[in-house]
Write an enzyme that holds these catalytic residues in place. Structure first.
Site, mmCIF file in Angstrom:
data_model
loop_
_atom_site.group_PDB
_atom_site.id
_atom_site.type_symbol
_atom_site.label_atom_id
_atom_site.label_comp_id
_atom_site.label_asym_id
_atom_site.label_seq_id
_atom_site.Cartn_x
_atom_site.Cartn_y
_atom_site.Cartn_z
ATOM 1 N N ASP B 230 0.846 -1.203 0.000
ATOM 2 C CA ASP B 230 0.000 0.000 0.000
ATOM 3 C C ASP B 230 0.882 1.255 0.000
ATOM 4 O OD1 ASP B 230 -2.552 1.566 0.617
ATOM 5 O OD2 ASP B 230 -1.313 2.034 2.368
ATOM 6 N N LYS B 234 1.655 4.266 -3.025
ATOM 7 C CA LYS B 234 1.613 5.723 -2.823
ATOM 8 C C LYS B 234 2.941 6.367 -3.228
ATOM 9 C CE LYS B 234 -1.851 5.274 0.808
ATOM 10 N NZ LYS B 234 -2.032 4.946 2.236
#
Lengths: 372, 372
Positions: B230, B234
Site C-alpha cells: 500500500d 503511494k
C-alpha cells in the site's frame, strides 16, 4: 490541438518578491515553450515606485533586459485608476500581479476585476482592510459571486504554503472548521524559537530582537513586527475565509510586544536602545512558562463557533508541535469536524522572496487554467 | 448572470468511502442550490458489486432514496467498457467518481477520458500500476497533455490531505523537489506509534497488530498492510509526479513486515496466530533504536536526484516530527530547493471514509471550475 492563445501579464513592484516573481515567470515561460504549450504569456506592463514601462499598443516587453529597461524608462508610474483604464483596453485577457504592500492599489481591485482583469498578489493590505472592500472584491471576482476577473492571494498568509487553498477546500467540501491556531509570522517564530528554545537556553529578549534584526528577519523597524499587526492581518483573512465577518484587523484583541512606555519612541533606533529596560518582564514570563514545563510562543487563533479571534503570547507544552517549530517556520493547525482531535497541520517557511513568489506563480497558473 | 448548466455525475462504489461521498455530494448540491449556483449537479448512474441503477435517458436519480433504489434494482452492473459507451452518449458533461479499488475499472480511464468523461477517484490501483497506463491516462486528460476529460486523484495519497496538489504546485512553479519522506499509511502509523511511543512503553509487536486489527485500523487480513505494498503504491504515485519514471510499485526496495517463514500461511487467522513467534526479532529492533535514543517507524522516501525510492523501517530521533506523530496520522515532508533545510510539512489523518471522500469532493469541485 487546442487553439493558441495569448495572455497578458502586468506586474507592479519589482522589489524582493517582485524580482523573484519575474525570475520564476521567465522560467515558467521557458518551460511552457519547451512543452509546446498553446498559451503564450507576455509581460506588457511593469512598474516600481515612480517608474513604469509599457506601450499604448501592448507590445510585449523583453524579460531579458527588463530591469535595465525599467531603470532607463522615462515613463512615470500610472495611478492605480489610470492603470485600470489602460488594462481594460487590452485586446487579450490580462492578469495583474501586485507585488506591492500598497492599500491604494488594493482599493482598485474591484475596479480591475469588474473590467475583467484577474489579480494574483501577496499583498495583504486589501484583504485585511475593511470588510466592505473584501465583499466588494469577491462580489466582482469570477471565483467569488461575480463574473469579472479571477482573484487569488495564497501568499497573503504563510507565503507559498498551501494555507488558504486548504482552508477553502475544507469549507467548500462542507467540513466544519472549529478552530485555526498557529504561528503566522516568520519573524515572531525565529524570535521566540531563539528566545526560548525547547530544552532551555536563549538570550535576553532585547538581544534576540537585535539578533533577528541584524540577520534581516525583522522589518527595518522591528516595531512593525512586534506590534502584532502583521499577524492580525493574516488572522483577519483566515477568519473571513472561515466565514466570520471580521470588520478589520483591530476589531479583536491583539497583544503588542512594544512596551507601553516605548510607544512614544521617535525612531526604531531609539526603541532598540531602550528595549533592554524591559528584559526583566520577558524573563519573568519565560521563567513562569519554564516552571510549568512549557515554552512561550507568539500565536494567533480563531475559535470559529464563538467567533473569538486573538493574537498574542501563549504557553505550550514542550511536546506540542507549535513549541517544536524550527528557525523562522510557520505552522498552521486546522481543527475540523472531519479531522477530529488531531488537526490538519501545514508547516514550513512562511516568509522569504522565493517562497512568497512561488505562491504568486502558483496562483498565476490557477488563473491560466480557469481562463478558458 | 452566468448561463445555467447541468453536469452529470456517475458513481461506482458505495462502500465506506462511497457512502461518505454520496452524503457529501448531497450536502454540496444543497449548498449550491442555496447559493443560487448556475450549475446543476445530477447523479445519473450508481453501481456497486453486481448491481447498478441508471436509465437510458439519463434521468436524474433520487439521492434521498438512492441506497434503497440501488438495493431494489434488477439492473446488472455494467462492464467498465460498456459504461464508457453509456457515458459517452450523455447529452451533458459527465464526471465519473470511482470509489472502488478495482484495477479493471482504472484500466478504462484512458477510454473514459478520451470520450470527454472527467474522473475523480481515491483508487490507487491505476496510478500505481504500469508506467504505460500512467502515460496513457495523462496523454488523454485535459490536465495532462490531451484534450479529453479532467483527471484528479488527490485521495490516492494521504486521503484528503493536500499532498498531491502541493507537490504538483512545487513542480509546476519550478521548484526543485530533492526529497520526499514520510509516514504514508494510517495503519503503519498507528501500529508503530503504539509499538514504540516516544518516551517508552508499547506492547509486543504481535499484540499491537492484533489491537490495530481489532480496532479496525488494518485491512481484514493484516498482511495486506504489513507487506508494504500500500505504501509502495503511494510512493510510486508521488515519485511519478516528481518526474521519475517508476515502472511499478515493485521496481524499488519494499520491506515487508511479514516474516519469511509466514509467507506461506494459508489465512490471515493462521498468520495472526503464528506472528508472536517473531516478537523477539521486533523487540531486538526496538531495543537497538532505544539504545540510540531513537524510535522505529515504517516510512517511505524518494531521493529525487539519485532516483532512489524505498519503503521500510527506519530509525528517527525522538525529537523528529516523524517520531512525534499521533494516532493514525500521516506526515509528508517535502524537501525542496526553495524551502531549504526545513521541509514543507503536511500532517493529519490520512485514512478514514470522511476525509478520503473529502479529497474526492474537492477534486469534483476542481473539475466543475475547469468545465466551463
Amino acid at each position: 490541438m487546442p487553439t493558441p492563445r495569448q495572455v497578458y501579464v502586468a506586474v507592479i513592484g519589482v522589489g524582493g518578491v517582485g524580482k523573484c516573481f519575474l525570475n520564476q515567470f521567465q522560467a515558467l515561460r521557458t518551460r511552457m515553450s519547451q512543452a509546446r504549450s498553446p498559451t503564450y504569456l507576455d509581460l506588457i506592463f511593469v512598474s516600481r515606485s515612480k517608474k513604469s514601462l509599457f506601450s499604448e499598443s501592448f507590445r510585449p516587453l523583453n524579460l531579458d533586459t527588463i530591469e535595465q529597461d525599467l531603470n532607463d524608462s522615462k515613463q512615470p508610474v500610472l495611478e492605480a485608476s489610470a492603470l485600470v483604464e489602460y488594462l481594460a483596453t487590452a485586446p487579450e485577457k490580462v492578469i495583474l500581479v501586485d507585488n506591492t504592500s500598497s492599500l491604494d492599489i488594493a482599493q482598485q481591485y474591484p475596479a480591475f476585476l469588474r473590467k475583467g482583469v484577474s489579480i494574483v498578489t501577496p499583498n495583504k493590505k486589501g484583504f485585511s482592510d475593511s470588510f466592505e472592500l473584501w465583499e466588494d472584491m469577491f462580489a466582482a471576482a469570477s471565483n467569488g459571486s461575480g463574473n469579472g476577473g479571477y482573484l487569488f492571494h495564497e501568499s497573503t498568509v504563510g507565503a507559498g504554503l498551501p494555507v488558504l487553498s486548504s482552508l477553502k477546500e475544507l469549507v467548500d467540501t462542507g467540513d466544519e472548521v472549529t478552530k485555526i491556531e498557529g504561528v503566522f509570522s516568520g519573524t515572531m517564530s525565529f524570535l521566540f524559537n531563539s528566545f526560548m528554545p525547547v530544552g532551555g537556553g536563549g538570550g535576553s529578549f532585547a538581544a534576540e530582537v537585535k539578533k533577528a534584526k541584524d540577520l534581516g528577519y525583522t522589518e527595518p523597524d522591528p516595531r512593525d513586527d512586534l506590534n502584532g499587526l502583521d499577524v492580525a492581518r493574516k488572522l483577519t483573512i483566515l477568519a473571513r475565509l472561515a466565514g466570520l465577518k471580521i470588520q478589520n484587523p483591530t476589531s479583536f484583541p491583539v497583544q503588542s510586544l512594544i512596551p507601553k512606555e516605548l510607544e512614544s519612541c521617535s525612531s526604531g533606533d531609539d526603541f532598540m536602545s531602550r528595549l533592554p529596560e524591559f528584559d526583566d518582564q520577558m524573563e519573568k514570563l519565560k521563567q513562569e512558562a519554564a516552571n510549568e514545563g512549557k515554552v512561550v510562543r507568539f500565536v494567533g487563533s480563531i475559535d470559529v463557533a464563538s467567533q473569538a479571534v486573538k493574537v498574542g503570547l501563549e504557553k505550550f507544552d514542550a511536546s506540542h508541535p507549535i513549541a517544536a517549530l524550527k528557525g523562522s517556520d510557520n505552522i498552521i493547525n486546522f481543527y475540523t469536524k472531519r479531522y477530529g482531535s488531531n488537526p490538519l497541520i501545514i508547516q514550513g517557511a512562511g516568509a522569504g522572496g522565493e517562497v512568497t513568489a512561488m505562491g504568486v506563480t502558483g496562483d498565476l497558473l490557477k488563473v491560466l487554467r480557469l481562463l478558458n
